[in-house]
Design a protein around this motif. Structure first.
Motif, PDB file in Angstrom:
ATOM      1  N   ILE A 265       0.843  -1.262   0.113  1.00  0.00           N
ATOM      2  CA  ILE A 265      -0.175  -0.102  -0.002  1.00  0.00           C
ATOM      3  C   ILE A 265       1.027   1.203   0.124  1.00  0.00           C
ATOM      4  O   ILE A 265       0.584   2.212  -0.617  1.00  0.00           O
TER       5      ILE A 265
ATOM      6  N   SER B 224      -0.793   3.408  -3.325  1.00  0.00           N
ATOM      7  CA  SER B 224      -1.942   3.629  -2.274  1.00  0.00           C
ATOM      8  C   SER B 224      -3.208   3.073  -2.948  1.00  0.00           C
ATOM      9  O   SER B 224      -4.535   3.061  -2.442  1.00  0.00           O
TER      10      SER B 224
ATOM     11  N   LEU C 165      -4.958  -3.615  -0.596  1.00  0.00           N
ATOM     12  CA  LEU C 165      -6.016  -3.335   0.448  1.00  0.00           C
ATOM     13  C   LEU C 165      -6.600  -4.481   1.052  1.00  0.00           C
ATOM     14  O   LEU C 165      -6.711  -4.644   2.263  1.00  0.00           O
TER      15      LEU C 165
ATOM     16  N   LYS D 173      -4.494  -6.729   3.136  1.00  0.00           N
ATOM     17  CA  LYS D 173      -4.115  -6.339   4.364  1.00  0.00           C
ATOM     18  C   LYS D 173      -5.340  -6.349   5.293  1.00  0.00           C
ATOM     19  O   LYS D 173      -5.411  -6.740   6.451  1.00  0.00           O
TER      20      LYS D 173
ATOM     21  N   HIS E  20      -9.923  -1.025   5.843  1.00  0.00           N
ATOM     22  CA  HIS E  20      -9.278  -1.198   4.615  1.00  0.00           C
ATOM     23  C   HIS E  20     -10.246  -1.676   3.389  1.00  0.00           C
ATOM     24  O   HIS E  20     -10.198  -1.428   2.430  1.00  0.00           O
TER      25      HIS E  20
END
Lengths: 827, 565
Positions: free
Chosen positions: B332, B336, B342, B345, B361
């Motif tokens: 990320i 991003s 995402l 995570k 997230h």
């Protein structure tokens, strides 16, 4: 570019046909580097595959999008070879978004290769435990092409009961044509040119679409309409089916055929070549002398010329084969294909006549052909005609000239050649060339020739039916029936390796090892190179304790083919017989290594582990064998045996019954079920089962022995004694029989007779492997010990012991017939 | 040739480090005695210096120096107006050689974008009058506006790019992603398309991307397939990646994997989309392949999120969640906007029990890729994990409404309904609907089977599973079928099913458990049989049979061992 491609392609095929794989691969690589078309890709992949490098073909094809059916088929084939079944299935059936293609879709997509595709798909399904779907595919494939044997074999092996009468027949003539690759997609002598135009259409359907839009003004409207039609229908080719082609989409049909094009070149070797040894004999069998004899011969040579490599050197193979195809085709199609669709070609030719009249040379075949010529051909001609008409279009003009040199080479060849086939060809060419030649001249011989061919095919079908019935019976373990059927085959077929092997196997399953051995040694004499089935031969030899023959066989086979699992199985059996179990295990493991899909090797390994008392490993081996082939009853039996040894009788019964379900005729299996049932205290059932077993095989000593034991345990001493007396007649030198007789007499209180029998038993088995004999004699003098033990209970102990002793005596040198007939009978 | 010319030449020759040292020295000289260089020369020095810094990746410093240069230029333009008398030819020559103010502004914006100061970047670029904007400025503006959510401005910027360069396809994609009609975009490229031969696929390409961005996976796939079929665009890696991604979104994982694999074979250096590929492979339990893929991508570049995501997936599916969390965070950090990072995570956080963080997230992933179902699924799983069924239900309903009633959304909704004892019936109808649409959808089949198992309708479950297994073989389905068969005490068949399941996936613990459980159910009868044997053994061989306990243990070992095979 396509013009440049032609000679190189021809050279590649030429090299391939002469097994010069390295040359073919090299040339094909050059060609592919040059043109990078899908056709060249397919050619290169074919070269790789034929040179035995499936992984090369796989990676090559996988790295590129395959759109043509033959590429897809080859890729799927490679996937199966490399055991990537899911991927293969996805390639063949995977449509967009998880929607699977139905079989009909596959048939329309793959056209002439559909029968092979379907049987490949069937193979995938069967290997992934979807037997119902698999058999469906096999049946469909067989329906499309009854000349395929291996799908039928697979059907039998997965336990289906296909009816050979239904399968091996030429249901309709259409069928007949679809299984002869040189019939439907073959090209008339003009086909090169159409094919190329169509290849262009095929490759860039949308380009043409765009082109059409742009060139609308320049070209005439009819052309663009036609072309759009073809390209559109190419896009969703599923719409096309040969029967429903409307008039205007002749070119569409053509483009569809063009998709299959390289296949025909390939199938020259694949399809008919495999049949070639058969064809003549069937041609002769039903032959009746007729005025058209000469034409028959012609025709005959003609077909054979398809398989023969060109004898007169230089001419490229492909064009030659095309000629001969043209010849055969006209024979087949004449009264064949056309029955249901006759009106169409007529109207077509008529309607197209004004247009085609521009080029009489092209038109000529239409006229030369009989009026009820097959629609495909006339449509093809129609396309060619229209393509000549559209000469003004730039793209097509480029392709057009190729037609002429092609024709030239052909005529040259046919004239220069000296073989009868070439004469025949030249006749064909003449026919195609001359407009004036009447059709009457040709119709009669052609019809006759067609009848010949049909009769030949029928003859083959008859044979396949018989063999199919035999094989089916064997696979459902009706061994006697199988032997009957197969023995009735004509002697020149009977005396072939395959048939003798099957009969040998049937005898083997019936535990008639002598006969099996005789047949297999005959096979060895006739076809010393035969490897398939030799593992069964070796097991027969194992049972017969023929060490010398077995080691000779093992030496020969391992020298001959180190990559076949059979050879290693034979070697393993050889060492097993010499009690070198560790080495035997190594060899069986090597057999598995060589071919992880060979179920029998797992089973043999399992039995070997049983002998070395490594039961867990043996269990795993049997499980693996079942995983590979769920109908491998020996493995089910092995599992049951182990559970029986571990005294898990319920499980043992389950597995024995499973094995019995596969091979219901086996008295040995029935006998084991009976023993287990008895162990589960279902003595009535056990006796019933054993009676059944004895009914099937009245001479089976093992069954009789067990029946006697059970009778004894159930205190039916008289019956037991009678049984044992009969048994004594069959196996007079078996110590256990005397031992049991002794026990019966003991129970009956006739101590003297009992002791006599015990001592006979001792004499026959002096090593004292069965030391319970001694114990029993000793116990005789300590009668008080016996009394408290309830009498029915004493049986299981004995029975278990008897089993155990037999098991252990397996390792002893003096295996007697009873031992051989014991558990390992189902080996 | 003065010293400035030398600096310029060095800058042009790309000797940035040398320029940096020299210009820094010269700038100090100029600061200490302002009359050494003219303001124009000083401006140039500043620009070259800043440029050198830019190349050294000192973006903040570069931005600062560029701004100083701009300031200098402003002052300069005032003074230059005062002295127009200079020789016009010399002036024009000089004007040519000095870097333009617009270029400087663009550079500043570039620095800001890299520093993720989007607002500053926009304001700098906004300062350029629209007539003087070059295509690259417009492109950057478009991207920035899009990111900032100013859609209309973004559309105008992109359109401007397309007007000047009709083959700027990224701008076209940008427009399409802002839901401009495909036809409109195509009309802008029409002129080129017609004047250049062999570009006729362009309209189809635009159409395909229009479908992609409107979420019409089905038609997008068909369009791309038709593009791919043409020999001209055969084996194009980008098309293949798009196609694979589409297959993935449509839930056709098999095809997706095939296409990714093909793209990867054609171009081993491809990075885009590989995170999804790795994720798919990991989900199909090809962990070895995932590891290899990750290692290979790290060799290509570790400045992209993809390799990090892939090795994160590997860690996640080998149940090392904290490692997956770290790798996901790293991904990320690099990008991003990486949805896959995402999701990774989020999933790692969820499995570590940090549900609230996970929810954040998943929400972010949802915002970035509103059409991807696994974002929603992850979120719903989070809600279910924290026992907030109502929120999960709301979310599932939302998905169902927004993405239409297809088999996948129906199954998601049904999954939530199954959690609530009140809505069992609803779940059932939903699953039936889903199965009517896609009879082979494994998730729906599994859920339905679970439901039937709960209701103890074993026969119905068996028929359901058998039907599903007719078309595909799947370890889970075989195992469930085995469970059902045990329930109707068809042990033999059940054993078969378990062994098929194990042959498909030798590590499937549940099948092993099922097999062992079945063994235990068998054992009572055995135990009695063995006792009998033991009883009557008496004087016989005692050593052989110890008792049923050790026997069972031994058996368990065997099964274990078999599973290892």
């Amino acid at each position: 570019m396509t013009v440049l491609q032609e000679p190189v392609q021809a050279a590649v095929w030429h090299a391939l046909n002469h097994y010069a794989y390295r040359d073919a691969v090299f040339l094909a690589e050059r060609l592919y580097a040059e043109v990078h078309s899908e056709e060249a890709l397919f050619l290169l992949a074919t070269c790789y595959y034929r040179s035995g490098k499936a992984y090369k073909a796989y990676r090559l094809l996988k790295g590129h999008s395959c759109t043509t059916p033959q590429c897809k088929y080859l890729l799927a084939k490679c996937c199966v070879d490399l055991n990537r079944l899911a991927e293969g299935e996805q390639i063949l059936t995977g449509g967009v978004l998880n929607k699977q293609k139905s079989q009909d879709d596959i048939v329309t997509e793959f056209g002439e290769t559909a029968c092979f595709t379907l049987s490949l798909l069937g193979q995938i399904y069967c290997k992934t435990d979807r037997l119902a779907k698999g058999s469906e595919c096999y049946l469909k494939g067989l329906n499309l092409n009854p000349f395929l044997w291996s799908p039928f074999e697979s059907l039998c092996e997965i336990g289906e009961k296909p009816d050979p009468d239904q399968i091996f027949k030429l249901t309709s003539l259409q069928n007949f044509s679809s299984c002869q690759p040189n019939v439907c997609p073959s090209y008339s002598s003009l086909s090169t040119s159409h094919r190329q135009t169509d290849a262009v259409l095929m490759e860039t359907p949308q380009d043409t679409l765009e082109l059409n839009r742009l060139n609308l003004e320049s070209s005439n409207s009819k052309y663009s309409a036609l072309n759009t039609d073809s390209s559109l229908s190419y896009i969703d080719s599923s719409v096309i089916s040969p029967d429903s082609v409307p008039l205007g989409t002749g070119s569409a049909l053509m483009s569809k055929l063009a998709q299959n094009k390289p296949k025909s070149g390939r199938s020259l070797l694949g399809g008919p070549a495999s049949m070639s040894p058969l064809t003549p004999s069937f041609g002769i069998l039903p032959l009746e002398p007729s005025p058209g004899d000469g034409s028959y011969l012609q025709n005959f040579t003609n077909t054979s010329s398809v398989m023969d490599p060109p004898s007169s050197g230089a001419p490229p193979k492909k064009s030659l084969s095309r000629i001969s195809q043209a010849g055969t085709k006209s024979v087949f199609t004449q009264s064949g294909n056309s029955r249901d669709i006759t009106p169409i070609p007529l109207t077509q030719t008529q309607s197209m006549a004004p247009q085609t009249s521009a080029s009489p040379q092209v038109l000529s075949p239409t006229i030369a052909a009989p009026p009820n010529a097959p629609p495909r051909r006339s449509t093809r001609l129609f396309t060619s005609a229209s393509s000549t008409a559209k000469e003004n279009s730039k793209k097509l003009k480029m392709k057009f000239p190729t037609k002429i040199p092609n024709r030239k080479t052909k005529t040259k060849m046919s004239k220069g050649g000296i073989t009868p086939s070439n004469i025949n060809d030249s006749i064909e060419i003449l026919k195609l060339d001359s407009v004036s030649e009447g059709k009457g001249n040709f119709v009669t011989p052609q019809v006759q020739a067609f009848n010949m061919q049909k009769a030949a095919a029928d003859g083959l079908m008859n044979l396949l039916r018989d063999m199919g019935k035999g094989y089916l019976a064997l696979c459902s373990y009706n061994c006697k029936e199988a032997i009957n059927i197969l023995s009735q085959l004509p002697s020149h077929h009977y005396n072939t390796g395959w048939v003798l092997c099957q009969i040998g196997r049937a005898h083997f399953e019936l535990a008639e090892y002598m006969q099996a051995e005789r047949l297999f040694s005959e096979v060895r004499r006739i076809e010393s190179y035969r490897v398939e089935g030799m593992e069964i031969y070796s097991t027969s030899l194992w049972h017969l304790q023929k060490e010398v023959a077995l080691s000779a066989l093992s030496k020969d086979l391992t020298d001959m083919d180190k990559n076949s699992p059979e050879a290693w199985c034979v070697a393993g059996n050889c060492f097993s017989l010499q009690r070198e179990h560790d080495i035997a295990i190594k060899f069986f493991q090597r057999a598995i290594q060589v071919d992880p899909g060979f179920a029998y090797a797992y089973t043999l390994l399992g039995h070997e582990f049983v002998l070395t008392e490594e039961l867990e490993k043996a269990l795993a081996c049997f499980r693996n064998a079942i995983r590979v082939n769920p109908r491998h009853y020996n493995a089910w039996y092995g599992l049951g045996m182990i559970y029986y040894k571990q005294e898990k009788f319920t499980l043992a019964e389950i597995y024995f019954k499973k094995a019995l379900g596969i091979n219901p005729q086996s008295s040995v299996l029935l006998c084991h079920v009976g023993v287990v049932q008895h162990a589960l205290k279902k003595s009535e059932h056990a006796l019933e089962t054993l009676n059944k077993a004895i009914n099937i095989d009245p001479k089976n000593p093992l069954c009789k022995f067990h029946r006697a034991s059970i009778l004894f345990a159930n205190e039916k001493y008289k019956a037991a004694l009678q049984e044992l007396e009969e048994l004594k007649q069959i196996v007079p030198k078996e110590s256990l029989v005397y031992f049991l007789i002794g026990k019966v007499y003991k129970k009956l209180g006739q101590t003297h007779l009992a002791l006599m029998n015990f001592s006979w038993a001792m004499d026959l088995d002096p090593k004292g492997a069965n030391n319970q004999i001694k114990e029993a004699i000793d116990k005789r003098y300590l009668p008080d010990d016996e009394e408290p033990v309830p009498q029915e209970d004493s049986y299981p102990f004995d029975s278990v012991d008897a089993e155990e002793s037999q098991e252990s005596s397996m390792t002893d040198a003096d295996d007697t017939q009873l031992h051989a007939a014991e558990s390992d009978e189902v080996y | 040739m003065n010293v400035i010319d030398h600096v310029r030449e060095m800058a042009a020759a790309g000797l940035h480090s040398n320029v940096r040292i020299l210009s820094s020295l010269l700038l100090t000289m100029s600061n200490n005695s302002p009359e050494l260089f003219t303001p124009m020369q000083k401006y140039q020095l500043l620009v070259y210096h800043a440029d050198a810094l830019f190349h050294d990746k000192e973006y903040r410093n570069a931005a600062c120096k560029f701004t100083m240069a701009l300031q200098q230029k402003k002052a300069l333009s005032k003074t230059s107006k005062v002295r127009p008398s200079m020789g016009s030819s010399a002036a024009s020559q000089q004007a040519q050689s000095i870097p333009s103010e617009i270029e400087v502004r663009y550079k500043i914006a570039e620095c800001y974008t890299i520093l993720k100061l989007d607002k500053d970047a926009i304001s700098i670029l906004d300062g350029i009058p629209s007539r003087q904007r070059t295509p690259k400025i417009n492109m950057m503006l478009g991207n920035l506006y899009k990111k900032a959510g100013q859609e209309r401005s973004a559309v105008t910027s992109y359109k401007e790019v397309l007007r000047q360069c009709p083959l700027a396809l990224d701008a076209a994609i940008g427009l399409l992603s802002l839901s401009v009609k495909g036809a409109e975009v195509a009309s802008m490229t029409m002129d080129v398309m017609q004047s250049i031969p062999n570009l006729d696929w362009l309209s189809v390409w635009i159409k395909a991307h229009a479908f992609i961005h409107s979420g019409d996976n089905m038609r997008a796939i068909n369009t791309i397939c038709s593009l791919e079929k043409k020999s001209l665009l055969r084996d194009n890696v980008d098309l293949l990646i798009s196609l694979a991604d589409l297959y993935f979104r449509a839930g056709d994982n098999k095809n997706a994997i095939l296409k990714f694999e093909q793209a990867q074979m054609l171009d081993p250096y491809v990075i885009k989309g590989m995170d999804v590929y790795g994720y798919l492979l990991a989900r199909e339990c090809h962990l070895d392949d995932v590891e290899v893929l990750g290692g290979r991508l790290f060799n290509i570049s570790d400045q992209h999120a993809e390799p990090w995501v892939i090795s994160g997936c590997h860690s996640f599916y080998s149940k090392r969640y904290s490692r997956a969390l770290y790798l996901g965070a790293k991904a990320i950090q690099l990008n991003s906007n990486s949805v896959q990072a995402l999701l990774l995570k989020g999933a790692a956080l969820r499995n570590m029990g940090r549900v609230q963080e996970a929810i954040i997230h998943f929400r972010e992933a949802m915002r970035l890729a509103p059409s991807r179902l696994d974002c929603y699924e992850g979120l719903i799983d989070c809600y279910l994990a924290s026992n907030s069924i109502r929120e999960a239900m709301g979310m599932a309903n939302n998905v169902y409404k927004n993405l239409g009633a297809n088999a996948q959304t129906l199954t998601i909704l049904a999954t939530v309904c199954l959690e609530d004892p009140m809505t069992q019936e609803k779940a059932k109808t939903l699953l039936d609907k889903a199965l009517a649409q896609r009879p082979d959808y494994i998730k729906a089949v599994v859920k339905k089977a679970e439901l039937l198992n709960r209701e103890q309708k074993y026969d119905e479950g068996i028929t359901l599973l058998r039907n599903a297994l007719a078309n595909q073989s799947d370890c889970v389905l075989h195992r469930m079928l085995g469970d059902f068969l045990v329930a109707v005490s068809d042990y033999q068949e059940a054993m078969d099913q378990y062994s098929i399941a194990l042959s498909l996936d030798p590590n499937d613990q549940k099948s092993l458990e099922g097999m062992q459980k079945m063994e235990k159910e068998e054992s009572p009868t055995e135990a009695t049989a063995e006792e009998d044997v033991d009883d009557m053994e008496g004087s016989g061989e005692e050593g052989d049979l110890e008792g049923s306990d050790s026997e069972a243990a031994q058996w368990a070992d065997q099964v274990q061992w078999f599973g290892m095979q």
